[in-house]
Structures are given as C-alpha cells and as structure tokens.
Design an enzyme around this catalytic site. Structure first.
Site, short mmCIF file in Angstrom:
data_model
loop_
_atom_site.label_atom_id
_atom_site.label_comp_id
_atom_site.label_asym_id
_atom_site.label_seq_id
_atom_site.Cartn_x
_atom_site.Cartn_y
_atom_site.Cartn_z
N ASP A 33 0.82 -1.21 0.00
CA ASP A 33 0.00 0.00 0.00
C ASP A 33 0.86 1.27 0.00
OD1 ASP A 33 -2.45 1.25 -0.08
OD2 ASP A 33 -2.67 1.34 2.10
N GLY A 34 0.27 2.34 -0.53
CA GLY A 34 0.93 3.65 -0.46
C GLY A 34 1.53 4.13 -1.78
N ARG A 36 0.16 5.52 -4.47
CA ARG A 36 -0.30 6.82 -4.97
C ARG A 36 0.19 7.96 -4.10
NH1 ARG A 36 -6.64 5.75 -5.77
NH2 ARG A 36 -6.32 5.14 -3.59
N ARG A 37 0.23 7.73 -2.78
CA ARG A 37 0.72 8.78 -1.90
C ARG A 37 2.21 9.04 -2.17
NH1 ARG A 37 -1.08 6.16 3.48
NH2 ARG A 37 -1.51 4.42 2.06
N THR A 79 -10.75 -6.65 -5.21
CA THR A 79 -12.05 -6.44 -5.85
C THR A 79 -12.47 -4.96 -5.68
OG1 THR A 79 -12.98 -7.42 -3.84
CG2 THR A 79 -13.00 -8.79 -5.80
N ASN A 81 -10.51 -2.46 -5.82
CA ASN A 81 -9.73 -1.62 -6.76
C ASN A 81 -10.43 -1.40 -8.09
OD1 ASN A 81 -6.50 -2.88 -5.61
ND2 ASN A 81 -7.67 -1.11 -4.93
N PHE A 82 -11.49 -2.18 -8.39
CA PHE A 82 -12.24 -1.94 -9.63
C PHE A 82 -12.92 -0.57 -9.61
CE2 PHE A 82 -11.82 -6.56 -10.03
CZ PHE A 82 -11.49 -6.67 -11.38
N ARG A 203 1.91 -4.96 5.98
CA ARG A 203 1.20 -3.89 5.28
C ARG A 203 2.01 -2.62 5.37
NH1 ARG A 203 -4.95 -2.43 4.61
NH2 ARG A 203 -4.66 -0.58 3.32
N SER A 211 -7.71 -5.63 5.45
CA SER A 211 -8.45 -5.41 4.22
C SER A 211 -8.83 -6.66 3.42
CB SER A 211 -7.65 -4.48 3.30
OG SER A 211 -7.46 -3.25 3.93
C1 FPP Z 1 -1.94 0.06 -3.37
O1 FPP Z 1 -1.47 1.41 -3.27
C2 FPP Z 1 -1.33 -0.64 -4.52
C3 FPP Z 1 -2.03 -1.18 -5.55
C4 FPP Z 1 -3.50 -1.10 -5.65
C5 FPP Z 1 -1.31 -1.84 -6.68
C6 FPP Z 1 -0.18 -2.76 -6.30
C7 FPP Z 1 0.51 -3.23 -7.50
C8 FPP Z 1 1.84 -3.17 -7.72
C9 FPP Z 1 2.82 -2.70 -6.72
C10 FPP Z 1 2.35 -3.60 -9.06
C11 FPP Z 1 3.35 -4.72 -8.97
C12 FPP Z 1 2.78 -6.00 -8.55
C13 FPP Z 1 3.11 -7.18 -9.12
C14 FPP Z 1 2.57 -8.43 -8.58
C15 FPP Z 1 3.96 -7.29 -10.31
P1 FPP Z 1 -2.56 2.58 -3.44
O2 FPP Z 1 -2.82 2.73 -4.91
O3 FPP Z 1 -3.76 2.24 -2.61
O4 FPP Z 1 -1.83 3.84 -2.90
P2 FPP Z 1 -2.39 4.81 -1.76
O5 FPP Z 1 -2.62 3.94 -0.55
O6 FPP Z 1 -1.27 5.78 -1.55
O7 FPP Z 1 -3.63 5.45 -2.25
MG MG Z 2 -4.16 2.44 -0.54
#
Ligand code: FPP
Ligand code: MG
Length: 307
Positions: A33-34, A36-37, A79, A81-82, A203, A211
């Site tokens: 996780d993280g 986008r941040r 699911t 993330n869709f 995590r 989650s």
């Molecule tokens: C969550 O961070 C991350 C994801 C939804 C995507 C994870 C996928 C990868 C790291 C690609 C590589 C994976 C493989 C198996 C090759 P977030 O988008 O929720 O970020 P945030 O918590 O900052 O909003």
């Molecule tokens: Mg996230």
C-alpha cells in the site's frame, strides 16, 4: 548525515537484524500500500507510484530468496480496486500484464524454480491480463522451490463464499457428508492446489487493517501482522527484516504461552501426569531460549494473567 555514512550504517544495521533472525516465516503475504501517496509526494501520478511499487516487488523476491521464505503472496489488485478511475485501472492492468510476462521470462525465476500463480476471481479481469496469467502459470507450472501468488481481483470473503457454495452443492448432491467438512475440505475447495497457511502479513503505508486479505489462510497459523509506515515503493530490506523479527518474537511468546498453560494444568491437578500437558511441555521445551526452565515459565504464569 553523509549519504555514504548513511549507506554503511544501514548495511551494518541490516547485518545486525539478519543475525538476530533464526527461524523465519515460510509464507509471507504483503499488502503493497501507499503507491499513490508516494507518487503524489514526488509530484507524479498514480501510475508512476504503481511503477515504482513494482520495482520494490522485484526486490522483495530477491530478499525472500535470501531469507529462506518459501511462499510469497502479493495483494496486487483487490475487488475494491475496480472502483478506481478508468485511467488508473487501465494503467495498472497494463503494468501487471507486463510484469507477469517479464517474471515468467526472467532467468532468476527459472534458476530459483519459482512457481507463479494467480489467486482471485480471474473472470473479472480483462482478457489480456488473463492471457498473461495463463502464460506465467504455464511457464512455471513444474516448479515448487518457491511459490509466488499474485492476488488479482481478489477478495477474501468472495473466496470463502465460493468455497461455501461449493460445499453446499456437494452436500446437496450427496457427494459430501456434513460431518466430513473439516479444514482440509475447505482448503481443497478454495484452490485445486491449496495455499500454505500464512505466517506473516506485512502492510506498508501506515494503515492498520488487513483489508479482506487471505482471511482463511491468515487465521490458520494466527499470522503475525507487521504494519509499517513507509510507502510500498520505499519499503526496504531493513523494514522486511523488522517484520520478520516481529514474527519471531510473536512465535516465541506463543511457545511460552503454550508451555505456561500446560505447566499450569499439571500444577492444577496436583502433579498428576497429564499426558497432553506433558507432551506440550516436552514439545516446546527445546524451542525456548537456552536456559529457560519450565519452572520459570510456570512462575511467570502465576504472576501474570491470561494471555
Ligand atoms: C496500493 O497502493 C497498490 C495497488 C493497488 C497496486 C499494487 C501493485 C503493484 C505494486 C504492481 C506490482 C505488482 C506485481 C505483482 C507485479 P494505493 O494505490 O492504494 O496507494 P495509496 O494507498 O497511496 O492510495
Ligand atoms: Mg491504498
């Protein structure tokens, strides 16, 4: 601090943590996780964050090999993330597709006999991603030294619902006696080739939730959970080693609790040799730190309340 001083201090700390680790986890699961941040903080867009995260994913595979982990499960697309905006979702699917082909063709995967497989509801995924999954699974199907599970369109409750429906149908058809429904039966209905129970969930990104990730397999072993603040793209080997240390101290306290309870039971029945309690004490005695006596643990048990 000067960068080279920082690097050397980090390497020394890594060596120290590694020395402290004795019996690490077999199956590690990661909520990456993280992304986008991380991107936002560096002036980028969500796809930049996912691409940076994928680099950590590759490093993680090397660290697992180095530390004797045998199975790694990555939460790559849930699911939920869709619901992400179209452009982000599409860029993420493109990245996942590319990575699956890349992993499947990587010499390190073949030298390390890594079996790649996807878990989740594949039918929800675009055909191009499904094709990449089939390719990666086919190319690595014969391997079993290390297993990499990529959770895509994954939701833990969905998965359990599927197994529940499957069991209900088998009972209705007269193929399964309700009295025969046990852990193994559910394991087999979740996957043709069951996943190991999870030992450690990590995590990143600061949120302290699991989650909907692997509820069945995480509870089997009462997985240790390590929440940490770095965003996935900046997760380091030192963070991973800290996670492993958390697992090990949890294991150690779990063993102590078992011995304490067994000792208390023997004490409660006035020294009568209770077979089961004696067995627990004997089984775990050798796994406790050198010099630990059952009497010590027994005394601890008297002075502390239930664990
Ligand atoms: C969550 O961070 C991350 C994801 C939804 C995507 C994870 C996928 C990868 C790291 C690609 C590589 C994976 C493989 C198996 C090759 P977030 O988008 O929720 O970020 P945030 O918590 O900052 O909003
Ligand atoms: Mg996230």
């Amino acid at each position: 601090m000067l960068p080279w001083v920082q690097r050397r201090a980090r390497a020394a700390y890594e060596r120290l943590l590694k020395r402290e680790i004795s019996g690490g986890p077999t199956h590690v699961a990661v909520i990456q996780d993280g992304n986008r941040r991380y991107a936002d903080r560096n002036g980028g867009e969500a796809p930049d964050g996912h691409r940076a995260g994928a680099q950590t994913t590759e490093r993680m595979l090397d660290w697992c090999r180095d530390l004797g982990v045998e199975e790694l499960t990555l939460y790559a697309f849930s699911t939920e993330n869709f619901d992400r905006p179209d452009h982000e979702r599409e860029a993420l699917f493109d990245l996942l597709e590319r990575k699956l082909y890349q992993f499947a063709d990587d010499d390190r995967v073949h030298d390390g006999e890594v079996r790649i497989r996807a878990i989740g509801d594949e039918t929800m995924l675009p055909e191009s991603v499904r094709e990449a999954i089939r390719y990666a699974e086919r190319r690595t199907d014969d391997y079993d030294r290390f297993t990499l599970n990529v959770a895509l369109a994954y939701g833990g409750r969905n998965e359990l619902l599927g197994a529940a429906r499957d069991v209900a149908r088998a009972v209705e058809d007269g193929d399964l006696d309700p009295d025969d429904i046990d852990v193994g039966e559910i394991d087999n209905r979740l996957y043709d080739d069951p996943l190991r129970d999870v030992d450690l969930i990590i995590r990143t990104g600061g949120d302290e939730r699991t989650s909907n990730f692997l509820p069945w397999h995480a509870n089997g072993n009462e997985a240790a959970v390590f929440f940490c603040t770095p965003y996935w793209p900046e997760f380091s080997k030192v963070d991973f080693l800290r996670g492993i240390r958390t697992y090990e101290s949890r294991e150690e306290s779990w063993r102590r609790t078992k011995v304490k309870r067994a000792a208390a039971l023997v004490r409660a029945v006035g020294g009568v040799e209770l077979r089961e309690a004696r067995e627990v004490i004997d089984r775990f005695r050798d796994t406790l730190p050198e010099g630990t006596t059952v009497d010590e643990l027994d005394a601890e048990g008297e002075s502390s309340s239930a664990d």
